[in-house]
Design an enzyme around this catalytic site. Structure first.
Site, PDB file in Angstrom:
ATOM      1  CD  GLU A 170       3.080  -5.628  -1.149  1.00 42.09           C
ATOM      2  OE1 GLU A 170       3.192  -6.008   0.031  1.00 42.09           O
ATOM      3  OE2 GLU A 170       2.988  -4.440  -1.468  1.00 42.09           O
ATOM      4  CD  GLU A 385      -1.195  -2.694  -2.161  1.00 40.07           C
ATOM      5  OE1 GLU A 385      -0.499  -2.343  -1.189  1.00 40.07           O
ATOM      6  OE2 GLU A 385      -1.702  -3.818  -2.272  1.00 40.07           O
TER       7      GLU A 385
END
Ligand code: BG6
Length: 490
Positions: A170, A385
């Protein structure tokens, strides 16, 4: 009609769960480990809930074998974890710490013994503090060489046994939170510095992927991007344009660089207009455009998307009920002249429920994300995720009924199945997370795991592991390769 036992998931689908070093390991100063920027940041009063940190975390460093036994019991097929750079090279670019390599070597070997595919993330936000001190962290090009040295070390150590690698977790989140909103380390609030640091991370990503392709020709590597599709609030053509721009700014700004090596022109123009454009040299462009620097697959982390309307209306006047506890959205809302204020305004989506922490719950958005990203970049996707943060409760008899989490997974995984049906090649799905762990800013009571950890923000207790109801459900789901998702099987 589907035959009995036939599901949408391929036979080799990697049913997994994920974690990150700082959030689980603890042992923050053991066996030669150097400090990371999170070890330092969490000491600043008021930055994390109840002053929580990862000094002990859930003590995975000492209990990893017990955790792997639980994974094996669950029949998990893949486990995503990150390596703490400062365990391998304590000062970031100097001596290699053999004890650090040994720890991850044992972890990987025990996973493989249990037939669990290790998915290794190189960088899940814990830069060695020494690199922040010496070079100013990701604002300096010197960190690219340090990252390559660290990556080379672990590729050479584990490239023979690990197939799937993730470069950065991320990047969109850690650069924004760390350099723009000062809510992650290095605690900076300066948009120009954020875009500069982000560009250097892009170069580091490209160079390490290129290196990987030389050193681990049979492996697969890609970044894990925090994707959330942005939709227009209405069908007003200007709202549609605003959503298009929001997707460029929030998503394509990263994905296009990863996959094609170029920055979206529209956003470059906006940054230039605002005086926050970074230095982009011809050499940089060559590094980014090199086909060997592009990922083999895309990791996609999915929590929620966003909704926007056209800019230039005061949100408070037209959306009195807008409420959020998400620091990212709150900060965005308070900014004046920003890329966001020029392009769109974020609003609440009235069709979606929210978690106890105000995150929108949008399972269909996951199908949208998978189809959109695949349509555009034609790369296999690994969902690295997806999960629900909730307050879980243990009964007197030691049971945890997290049916709400099971419900969340069913709804999201049905959308994954639907995306697969449309032709999206999905490699696997890593639920966030395997055990409960430290939520960066929200402490230990915002729980995500299949396995409950007996500790609170302020009391480390005994750190006992207790499988939740979702643990047994996921086990059955894996055993049936997703058949449990079919209507009526709940
Ligand atoms: C993702 C991160 O952004 O969200 C994880 O990759 C993180 O590390 C997860 O834990 C959930 O966020 P939070 O703030 O609820 O812990």
């Amino acid at each position: 009609m589907k035959q009995t036992n036939e599901t949408d998931f391929p036979n080799n689908f990697l049913w997994g769960a994920a974690s990150a070093a700082y959030q689980i390991e603890g042992a923050s100063q053991e066996d030669g480990k150097g400090a990371s920027i999170w070890d330092t940041f969490t000491k600043i009063p008021g930055k994390t809930k109840n002053h929580t940190d990862g000094t002990v975390a859930v003590d995975h460093y000492h209990r990893f074998s017990e955790d792997i036994q639980l994974m094996a019991k669950m029949k998990l097929k893949a486990y995503r974890f990150s390596i703490a750079w400062s365990r391998i090279i304590p000062d970031g670019d100097g001596e290699i710490n053999q004890a650090g390599l040994d720890f991850y070597g044992k972890l990987i070997d025990e996973l493989l013994e249990q037939k669990i595919e290790p998915i290794v993330t190189l960088y899940h936000w814990d830069l060695p503090q020494a690199l922040q001190d010496k070079y100013n962290g990701w604002e300096s090009r010197q960190v690219i060489a340090a990252f390559k040295k660290y990556a080379r070390t672990v590729f050479e150590a584990f490239g023979d046994r690990v197939t799937y690698w993730v470069t950065f977790n991320e990047q969109n989140v850690f650069t924004a939170m760390g350099y723009r909103w000062a809510s992650h380390p290095p605690n900076i609030s300066n948009i120009k510095r954020m875009y500069q640091a982000n560009h250097i991370v892009n170069l580091a990503n490209a160079e390490v992927i290129t290196l990987f392709h030389e050193l681990v020709p049979n492996g697969l590597i890609g970044p894990s991007f925090g994707y959330g599709e942005v939709v227009p609030e209405t069908c007003h053509p200007k709202d549609v344009l605003a959503a298009m721009d929001a997707n460029l700014l929030n998503n394509e700004w990263w994905l296009q660089v990863y996959c094609r090596g170029s920055y979206p022109k529209r956003i470059v123009d906006v940054l230039t207009q605002l005086g926050v454009m970074f230095d982009l040299t011809d050499d940089d462009q060559q590094i980014l455009e090199n086909p060997a620097a592009h990922p083999d697959y895309l990791g996609l982390n999915y929590y929620h998307g966003g909704t926007v309307r056209r800019p230039n209306q005061k949100r408070a006047q037209i959306d009195k009920n807008f409420e959020t506890t998400d620091p990212y959205l709150m900060a965005a809302d308070n900014q004046k002249e920003t890329p966001e204020s020029l392009l769109f305004q974020s609003v609440t989506n009235p069709y979606l429920e929210k978690t106890e922490w105000g995150w929108e719950i949008d399972p269909v958005g996951l199908q949208v994300a998978l189809r959109r990203v695949y349509d555009k970049y034609q790369l296999p996707i690994f969902i690295t995720e997806n999960g629900l943060g909730a307050l879980d409760h243990v009964t007197e008899t030691g049971e945890i009924d997290d049916s709400y989490r099971i419900h969340f997974f069913i709804n999201h995984l049905r959308e994954v199945a639907a995306a697969i049906q449309t032709g999206v090649p999905v490699i696997g799905y890593c639920a966030w997370s395997f055990t409960d762990l430290l939520s960066w800013l929200n402490g230990y009571e915002k729980r995500y795991g299949f396995v409950y950890i007996d500790r609170t923000d302020t009391d480390k207790k005994n750190l006992k592991r207790l499988p939740k109801k979702s643990f047994y459900w996921y086990k059955k789901l894996i055993e049936t390769n997703g058949e449990l998702l079919q209507e009526g099987s709940e």
